[in-house]
Enzyme design. Structure first.
Site, PDB file in Angstrom:
ATOM      1  NE  ARG A  46     -11.042 -87.896  19.938  1.00  0.00           N
ATOM      2  CZ  ARG A  46     -11.508 -87.543  21.238  1.00  0.00           C
ATOM      3  NH1 ARG A  46     -10.956 -88.291  22.464  1.00  0.00           N
ATOM      4  NH2 ARG A  46     -12.524 -86.960  21.445  1.00  0.00           N
ATOM      5  CB  ILE A 138     -13.687 -62.284  31.356  1.00  0.00           C
ATOM      6  CG1 ILE A 138     -15.266 -62.365  31.272  1.00  0.00           C
ATOM      7  CG2 ILE A 138     -13.729 -60.776  32.557  1.00  0.00           C
ATOM      8  CD1 ILE A 138     -16.056 -62.682  32.402  1.00  0.00           C
ATOM      9  CG  ASP A 203     -16.224 -75.255  34.677  1.00  0.00           C
ATOM     10  OD1 ASP A 203     -15.331 -75.604  33.938  1.00  0.00           O
ATOM     11  OD2 ASP A 203     -16.567 -73.857  34.743  1.00  0.00           O
ATOM     12  CE  LYS A 207     -14.341 -71.850  34.248  1.00  0.00           C
ATOM     13  NZ  LYS A 207     -15.911 -71.775  33.966  1.00  0.00           N
TER      14      LYS A 207
HETATM   15  N1  HSE Z   1     -18.821 -75.269  31.250  1.00  0.00           N
HETATM   16  C1  HSE Z   1     -18.526 -73.656  31.328  1.00  0.00           C
HETATM   17  C2  HSE Z   1     -19.564 -72.764  31.831  1.00  0.00           C
HETATM   18  C3  HSE Z   1     -17.628 -72.966  30.381  1.00  0.00           C
HETATM   19  O1  HSE Z   1     -20.624 -73.397  31.889  1.00  0.00           O
HETATM   20  O2  HSE Z   1     -19.280 -71.692  32.224  1.00  0.00           O
HETATM   21  C4  HSE Z   1     -16.308 -73.476  30.315  1.00  0.00           C
HETATM   22  O3  HSE Z   1     -15.569 -73.414  31.531  1.00  0.00           O
END
Ligand code: HSE
Length: 432
Positions: A46, A138, A203, A207
């Site tokens: 940006r 990982i 988050d 995952k």
């Molecule tokens: N914010 C994430 C964590 C790392 O604290 O594990 C990136 O996914």
């Protein structure tokens, strides 16, 4: 040697600049291993004038992402912009449609749009790779997709968020409260200024949905992850858990229950003799149980510029080597959703903590509600008064269905003695 692989980098935050540094520093070694050089042909971000602490003058700067996506002098676009939709998704869609491969660390985009992007990639003959999207450095995507490919996987679970693990293990070490440790973590740069994605479990849920798909072959179902975070955990919960022989960890857990998909991100009480109880600080760890491999555990740094860049460049090397595998565990056009499992029928032990007024009859009220819902109590501890004059009652139930535990708590919701929402955490067991 074959012609260099030409990559364009979109997004120059800490991971993007880490990728530039890694390719620069280990360029010769990478060329030897990949059989060709990796050449950064263009970069984009940006703000062109921001000082990023590295020299970018040798790269051609592109302001317009459209130009990156349609540039026929680029073999591979590295998407480091972030966000599930918007410019990142536009860039990924257009690049894949144009036959360029895409490497990304963007878990939100893969969790929400992974299947659509995989179909685009597999139709146009390009590649979509996302090793850095789950657990940073990982190699767990590769581990599941390739290393464990021959196994039927019974369950996949682990510590998927370093911020939460840092906060919980610091609370454990110092006996401090959540808010205090969160502030410290923000000052030290371990937690974002807006930490909600991390501490509310989102988050980790992104995952987990990706790991579940790789383990069970289903279309990613992020919306089906039952998600809660760590905001309401008190220092007293951690000490009670310790007294009972457990440590509290935020886990993502996915398994197939009677042919249905169960996915949850929740704080769990992990027995002290389980390897996940010993994962400290911002480390991540993923456990997968295969029917021939047995228990596999992947552990390492889940974030940070170096580890994340390492995973991104590993994907670029695969592309340079001519990798032609599928994006997920099976071809995208064969992946279908699996029905969601109901959590209410799941049986196990639960930890429940109440904040209550210290007056006669409160304990009787709670235990009567448990009795009426057929939930039997295994152990119970009452702590000293809080500053507000309340006491904490923590208990562990015998095996009970989650539905019965919820029923017992629902009947206490109108109680004038129980303050706030009770905290429930499940105990991790071998057949969880
Ligand atoms: N914010 C994430 C964590 C790392 O604290 O594990 C990136 O996914």
């Amino acid at each position: 040697m074959t012609a260099p692989l030409r990559v364009a980098l979109a997004g120059l935050g800490t991971v993007g600049t880490g990728v530039v540094q890694l390719i620069r520093q280990n360029g010769d070694l990478i060329a030897e291993r990949a059989g060709r050089r990796i050449e950064i042909s263009a970069v984009s971000a940006r703000d062109r004038n921001r000082d990023r602490g590295i020299d970018l003058s040798e790269f051609s700067w592109v302001d317009d992402l459209e130009q990156l996506a349609s540039n026929n002098n680029t073999d591979c676009v590295i998407e480091m912009i972030g966000g599930s939709d918007g410019p990142a998704l536009d860039l990924a869609r257009k690049s894949l449609a144009n036959g360029q491969s895409v490497v990304t660390a963007n878990k939100a985009m893969i969790a929400h749009h992974g299947l659509e992007l995989a179909k685009l990639a597999e139709t146009s003959g390009s590649l979509l790779k996302y090793e850095a999207a789950v657990a940073g450095g990982i190699p767990v995507i590769k581990g599941l997709k390739e290393g464990a490919a021959a196994n039927e996987i019974a369950r996949v679970y682990g510590i998927l968020n370093g911020t939460c693990n840092y906060i919980l293990t610091t609370m454990e070490k110092h006996g401090s409260d959540f808010e205090e440790v969160l502030k410290e973590a923000q000052n030290l740069g371990f937690a974002e200024a807006d930490p909600s994605f991390d501490i509310d479990g989102v988050d980790a849920a992104h995952k987990l949905a990706i790991l579940a798909s790789l383990s069970f072959g289903n279309a990613i179902d992020f919306g089906g992850v039952d998600t809660s975070g760590i905001r309401d955990i008190m220092a007293a919960d951690i000490s009670q858990a310790k007294a009972l022989g457990y440590r509290i960890r935020l886990l993502g857990m996915a398994r197939i229950d009677d042919g249905k998909l169960f996915q949850r991100v929740n704080p769990y009480l992990v027995p002290e003799n389980h390897p996940l109880a010993h994962i400290e600080g911002s480390t991540n760890a993923v456990v997968a149980e295969g029917n021939f491999s047995g228990r596999l555990m992947f552990q390492g740094a889940g974030a940070g510029d170096g580890p994340t860049a390492s995973a991104v460049v590993a994907d670029i090397i695969d592309i340079a080597r001519g990798d032609n595998g599928t994006v997920f565990a099976s071809p995208a056009n064969q992946m279908v959703a699996i029905d969601r499992a109901e959590s209410g029928n799941r049986k196990g032990k639960s930890y429940i903590r109440f904040v209550v007024a210290d007056k006669p009859g409160v304990l009787a009220e709670i235990t009567a509600a448990m009795r009426d819902a057929d939930v039997s109590i295994e152990s119970l501890i009452q702590t000293e008064k809080t500053d507000e004059g309340n006491v904490l009652i923590s208990m562990v139930t015998h095996d009970a269905t989650e539905g019965d535990v919820t029923k017992s708590l629902a009947s206490l919701s109108s109680s004038t003695s129980v303050t706030g929402e009770p905290m429930i955490m499940h105990l991790l067991s071998d057949d969880d």
